[in-house]
Design a protein around this motif. Structure first.
Motif, PDB file in Angstrom:
ATOM      1  N   LEU A 136       0.847  -1.185   0.000  1.00 10.10           N
ATOM      2  CA  LEU A 136       0.000   0.000   0.000  1.00 10.10           C
ATOM      3  C   LEU A 136       0.888   1.242   0.000  1.00 10.10           C
ATOM      4  CD1 LEU A 136      -2.835   1.348   0.308  1.00 10.10           C
ATOM      5  CD2 LEU A 136      -2.417   1.301   2.782  1.00 10.10           C
ATOM      6  N   VAL A 137       0.708   2.071  -1.018  1.00 14.46           N
ATOM      7  CA  VAL A 137       1.451   3.326  -1.130  1.00 14.46           C
ATOM      8  C   VAL A 137       0.441   4.463  -1.134  1.00 14.46           C
ATOM      9  CG1 VAL A 137       3.092   4.670  -2.495  1.00 14.46           C
ATOM     10  CG2 VAL A 137       3.263   2.172  -2.461  1.00 14.46           C
ATOM     11  N   VAL A 138       0.505   5.302  -0.108  1.00 15.73           N
ATOM     12  CA  VAL A 138      -0.413   6.436   0.029  1.00 15.73           C
ATOM     13  C   VAL A 138       0.385   7.730  -0.113  1.00 15.73           C
ATOM     14  CG1 VAL A 138      -2.045   7.637   1.532  1.00 15.73           C
ATOM     15  CG2 VAL A 138      -1.919   5.133   1.582  1.00 15.73           C
ATOM     16  N   VAL A 139      -0.029   8.581  -1.033  1.00 16.17           N
ATOM     17  CA  VAL A 139       0.596   9.890  -1.209  1.00 16.17           C
ATOM     18  C   VAL A 139      -0.303  10.925  -0.546  1.00 16.17           C
ATOM     19  CG1 VAL A 139       1.425  11.605  -2.855  1.00 16.17           C
ATOM     20  CG2 VAL A 139       1.653   9.165  -3.380  1.00 16.17           C
ATOM     21  N   ARG A 140       0.237  11.585   0.451  1.00 17.16           N
ATOM     22  CA  ARG A 140      -0.528  12.583   1.190  1.00 17.16           C
ATOM     23  C   ARG A 140      -0.686  13.868   0.367  1.00 17.16           C
ATOM     24  NH1 ARG A 140       3.009  10.446   5.554  1.00 17.16           N
ATOM     25  NH2 ARG A 140       1.687   9.380   7.079  1.00 17.16           N
ATOM     26  N   ARG A 141      -1.681  14.667   0.746  1.00 12.15           N
ATOM     27  CA  ARG A 141      -1.921  15.929   0.053  1.00 12.15           C
ATOM     28  C   ARG A 141      -0.715  16.855   0.198  1.00 12.15           C
ATOM     29  NH1 ARG A 141      -7.254  19.178   1.539  1.00 12.15           N
ATOM     30  NH2 ARG A 141      -6.005  19.762   3.358  1.00 12.15           N
ATOM     31  N   MET A 142      -0.409  17.565  -0.864  1.00 13.65           N
ATOM     32  CA  MET A 142       0.736  18.481  -0.881  1.00 13.65           C
ATOM     33  C   MET A 142       0.445  19.591  -1.885  1.00 13.65           C
ATOM     34  SD  MET A 142       3.336  16.080  -3.104  1.00 13.65           S
ATOM     35  CE  MET A 142       2.838  14.611  -2.191  1.00 13.65           C
ATOM     36  N   ARG A 172      11.808   6.085  -7.600  1.00 13.11           N
ATOM     37  CA  ARG A 172      12.889   6.631  -6.775  1.00 13.11           C
ATOM     38  C   ARG A 172      12.374   7.290  -5.492  1.00 13.11           C
ATOM     39  NH1 ARG A 172      15.966  10.551  -8.712  1.00 13.11           N
ATOM     40  NH2 ARG A 172      14.717  11.122 -10.534  1.00 13.11           N
ATOM     41  N   HIS A 173      11.060   7.157  -5.227  1.00  9.24           N
ATOM     42  CA  HIS A 173      10.538   7.569  -3.929  1.00  9.24           C
ATOM     43  C   HIS A 173      10.856   6.515  -2.868  1.00  9.24           C
ATOM     44  CE1 HIS A 173       7.565   5.201  -6.008  1.00  9.24           C
ATOM     45  NE2 HIS A 173       6.786   5.097  -4.947  1.00  9.24           N
ATOM     46  N   PHE A 174      11.439   5.379  -3.312  1.00  8.60           N
ATOM     47  CA  PHE A 174      11.963   4.358  -2.403  1.00  8.60           C
ATOM     48  C   PHE A 174      13.478   4.301  -2.562  1.00  8.60           C
ATOM     49  CE2 PHE A 174       7.645   3.089  -2.153  1.00  8.60           C
ATOM     50  CZ  PHE A 174       7.515   2.276  -1.034  1.00  8.60           C
ATOM     51  N   ALA A 175      14.161   4.001  -1.464  1.00  8.63           N
ATOM     52  CA  ALA A 175      15.613   3.833  -1.493  1.00  8.63           C
ATOM     53  C   ALA A 175      16.015   2.938  -0.332  1.00  8.63           C
ATOM     54  CB  ALA A 175      16.319   5.184  -1.387  1.00  8.63           C
ATOM     55  N   GLY A 176      16.864   1.964  -0.615  1.00  3.56           N
ATOM     56  CA  GLY A 176      17.330   1.078   0.433  1.00  3.56           C
ATOM     57  C   GLY A 176      16.236   0.268   1.086  1.00  3.56           C
ATOM     58  N   GLY A 177      15.189  -0.077   0.313  1.00  2.00           N
ATOM     59  CA  GLY A 177      14.124  -0.905   0.846  1.00  2.00           C
ATOM     60  C   GLY A 177      13.095  -0.172   1.675  1.00  2.00           C
ATOM     61  N   GLN A 178      13.083   1.150   1.623  1.00  8.61           N
ATOM     62  CA  GLN A 178      12.095   1.927   2.373  1.00  8.61           C
ATOM     63  C   GLN A 178      11.836   3.247   1.645  1.00  8.61           C
ATOM     64  OE1 GLN A 178      13.784   2.640   6.235  1.00  8.61           O
ATOM     65  NE2 GLN A 178      15.557   3.701   5.448  1.00  8.61           N
ATOM     66  N   VAL A 179      10.840   3.989   2.125  1.00 12.06           N
ATOM     67  CA  VAL A 179      10.551   5.291   1.530  1.00 12.06           C
ATOM     68  C   VAL A 179      11.776   6.188   1.690  1.00 12.06           C
ATOM     69  CG1 VAL A 179       9.072   7.330   1.624  1.00 12.06           C
ATOM     70  CG2 VAL A 179       8.081   5.057   1.982  1.00 12.06           C
ATOM     71  N   ALA A 180      12.157   6.860   0.606  1.00  9.95           N
ATOM     72  CA  ALA A 180      13.337   7.727   0.640  1.00  9.95           C
ATOM     73  C   ALA A 180      13.127   8.859   1.647  1.00  9.95           C
ATOM     74  CB  ALA A 180      13.599   8.309  -0.748  1.00  9.95           C
ATOM     75  N   PRO A 181      14.138   9.180   2.454  1.00 12.23           N
ATOM     76  CA  PRO A 181      13.991  10.185   3.516  1.00 12.23           C
ATOM     77  C   PRO A 181      13.465  11.533   3.031  1.00 12.23           C
ATOM     78  CG  PRO A 181      16.058   9.011   3.762  1.00 12.23           C
ATOM     79  CD  PRO A 181      15.481   8.573   2.456  1.00 12.23           C
ATOM     80  N   GLU A 182      13.860  11.954   1.819  1.00 13.71           N
ATOM     81  CA  GLU A 182      13.473  13.283   1.345  1.00 13.71           C
ATOM     82  C   GLU A 182      11.987  13.389   1.009  1.00 13.71           C
ATOM     83  OE1 GLU A 182      15.560  11.258  -2.254  1.00 13.71           O
ATOM     84  OE2 GLU A 182      15.661  11.237  -0.058  1.00 13.71           O
ATOM     85  N   VAL A 183      11.286  12.242   0.888  1.00 13.60           N
ATOM     86  CA  VAL A 183       9.852  12.290   0.578  1.00 13.60           C
ATOM     87  C   VAL A 183       9.017  11.591   1.649  1.00 13.60           C
ATOM     88  CG1 VAL A 183      10.239  12.473  -1.903  1.00 13.60           C
ATOM     89  CG2 VAL A 183       9.968  10.207  -0.859  1.00 13.60           C
ATOM     90  N   ALA A 184       9.632  11.185   2.751  1.00 11.75           N
ATOM     91  CA  ALA A 184       8.949  10.388   3.773  1.00 11.75           C
ATOM     92  C   ALA A 184       7.742  11.121   4.372  1.00 11.75           C
ATOM     93  CB  ALA A 184       9.920   9.991   4.873  1.00 11.75           C
ATOM     94  N   ARG A 185       7.782  12.438   4.437  1.00 11.08           N
ATOM     95  CA  ARG A 185       6.656  13.183   5.011  1.00 11.08           C
ATOM     96  C   ARG A 185       5.418  13.136   4.117  1.00 11.08           C
ATOM     97  NH1 ARG A 185       7.871  19.622   4.604  1.00 11.08           N
ATOM     98  NH2 ARG A 185       5.743  19.615   5.416  1.00 11.08           N
ATOM     99  N   TYR A 186       5.619  12.816   2.861  1.00  7.55           N
ATOM    100  CA  TYR A 186       4.513  12.819   1.907  1.00  7.55           C
ATOM    101  C   TYR A 186       3.973  11.425   1.591  1.00  7.55           C
ATOM    102  CZ  TYR A 186       6.416  17.471   1.018  1.00  7.55           C
ATOM    103  OH  TYR A 186       6.892  18.754   1.153  1.00  7.55           O
ATOM    104  N   ILE A 187       4.702  10.376   1.940  1.00  9.13           N
ATOM    105  CA  ILE A 187       4.330   9.029   1.513  1.00  9.13           C
ATOM    106  C   ILE A 187       4.211   8.084   2.697  1.00  9.13           C
ATOM    107  CG2 ILE A 187       5.096   7.004   0.201  1.00  9.13           C
ATOM    108  CD1 ILE A 187       6.245   8.882  -1.870  1.00  9.13           C
ATOM    109  N   LEU A 188       3.094   7.382   2.754  1.00 11.22           N
ATOM    110  CA  LEU A 188       2.846   6.350   3.751  1.00 11.22           C
ATOM    111  C   LEU A 188       2.949   5.001   3.048  1.00 11.22           C
ATOM    112  CD1 LEU A 188       1.690   5.419   6.587  1.00 11.22           C
ATOM    113  CD2 LEU A 188      -0.568   5.569   5.498  1.00 11.22           C
ATOM    114  N   TYR A 189       3.685   4.075   3.650  1.00 14.31           N
ATOM    115  CA  TYR A 189       3.886   2.762   3.037  1.00 14.31           C
ATOM    116  C   TYR A 189       3.593   1.664   4.048  1.00 14.31           C
ATOM    117  CZ  TYR A 189       6.451  -1.259   1.096  1.00 14.31           C
ATOM    118  OH  TYR A 189       6.816  -2.507   0.636  1.00 14.31           O
ATOM    119  N   ARG A 190       2.780   0.701   3.642  1.00  9.59           N
ATOM    120  CA  ARG A 190       2.477  -0.460   4.465  1.00  9.59           C
ATOM    121  C   ARG A 190       2.415  -1.705   3.569  1.00  9.59           C
ATOM    122  NH1 ARG A 190       2.961   2.888   7.918  1.00  9.59           N
ATOM    123  NH2 ARG A 190       1.664   3.264   9.786  1.00  9.59           N
TER     124      ARG A 190
END
Length: 319
Positions: A224-230, A246-264
């Motif tokens: 599940l990939v949720v993109v928050r309002r921005m 590239r919103h993922f890096a190293g097996g998780q949400v990339a730090p620079e976009v983590a505030r905008y993306i929820l992953y489960r």
């Protein structure tokens, strides 16, 4: 073994069913398939691929059904073959999106009909959704609006395929953005202002947007990939990352976009709107509809698909 090719004349910009028929006949002949075990049919109406696949699957004995069209044609054939353990469905890309195959290989791999006939049968998970069965991605929000809008460009001489999705995305960005929603993810309740959300069995959707680069269609889980309002400016910057995975890096949400993306990773997800503004656009493998509530759950190993010879059943993760 029986072989059925289902050709959708409405898929893509132009009707290519005659060319595909000749290619299928040639491949079947080279493979030494007896005439009595071959059948090539054109769809005549929406849902016809499901009817043809179900008839072939329930006739008894092993059968391989090759659906030539877009993701919607492939989904219909899977629905028709569902519950028949001796039936397997292959995907021949002749539509505008064909996102299912990107997890496993290239369009060229799946257009090689000799490789298709020599391919392997594998089990994959499917998604049971409010819009029906899905082999790839069920989404709601801006991404689903883009999918619905891209259909308007299907027969455009310049903007088709991936270009249709990109043009539709630019058009949708200019409209109202964001909805208040309640997400229930395997019992966890989340209140979010969402721009879009995607429950992913495979990695790509929307003509090649790599929403879930870690998704594996045989692990019993959806991504599940949720993109928050921005803001629109932030969204335009994020879209390119989202398209390339590239919103993922190293097996998780990339730090620079983590505030905008929820992953489960989950087995079941529901999305309910709580802002009182009416339904939201949702899509599942080419099927689009307006819904007030979207429910998605994994059906582990429920699909039997044919992968062309030389294609890996489980491609390595890309992030």
């Amino acid at each position: 073994m029986r072989y059925l090719f289902i050709l959708n004349p409405a898929a893509g910009r132009t009707d290519c069913t005659e060319r595909l028929r000749l290619q299928a006949e040639g491949a079947l002949r080279r493979a030494g398939i007896p005439q009595a075990d071959r059948d090539i049919r054109r769809t005549e109406y929406r849902g016809h691929a499901r009817v043809l696949a179900e008839a072939a699957a329930r006739a008894g004995g092993p059968v391989r059904i090759f659906a030539a069209g877009g993701d919607g044609t492939f989904r219909e054939a899977l629905e028709g073959a569902q519950g028949c353990p001796e039936a397997a469905v292959g995907c021949i890309p002749a539509g505008s999106g064909n996102d299912f195959l990107r997890t496993f290989g290239s369009r060229e791999n799946f257009l090689d009909l000799d490789a298709q006939l020599a391919g392997q049968t594998v089990s994959i998970d499917l998604l049971e959704t409010s819009l029906g069965l899905s082999a790839s991605v069920c989404a709601a929000g801006l991404d689903a609006q883009v999918a619905a809008g891209a259909a308007a460009f299907r027969h455009h001489p310049f903007f088709h395929g991936e270009a249709a999705y990109l043009l539709s995305a630019l058009r949708q960005v200019c409209g109202p953005l964001g909805r208040q929603a309640r997400l229930t993810v395997d019992g966890e309740v989340l209140e979010e202002k969402i721009l879009m959300c995607a429950a992913c069995n495979t990695r790509d959707y929307g003509g090649g947007f790599r929403a879930a680069p870690l998704a594996e269609p045989g692990d019993g889980l959806l991504d599940l990939v949720v993109v928050r309002r921005m803001s629109r400016l932030t969204l335009l910057r994020l879209l390119n990352l989202y398209k390339q995975g590239r919103h993922f890096a190293g097996g998780q949400v990339a730090p620079e976009v983590a505030r905008y993306i929820l992953y489960r990773r989950a087995r079941q997800v529901t999305v309910e709107l709580t802002d009182g503004r009416g339904p939201i656009t949702a899509t599942a493998d080419g099927e689009c509809a307006a819904v007030d509530r979207l429910a998605v759950r994994v059906l582990p190993g429920a699909g039997r698909v044919v992968l062309p010879a030389g294609v890996r059943a489980a491609a390595p993760a890309q992030a």
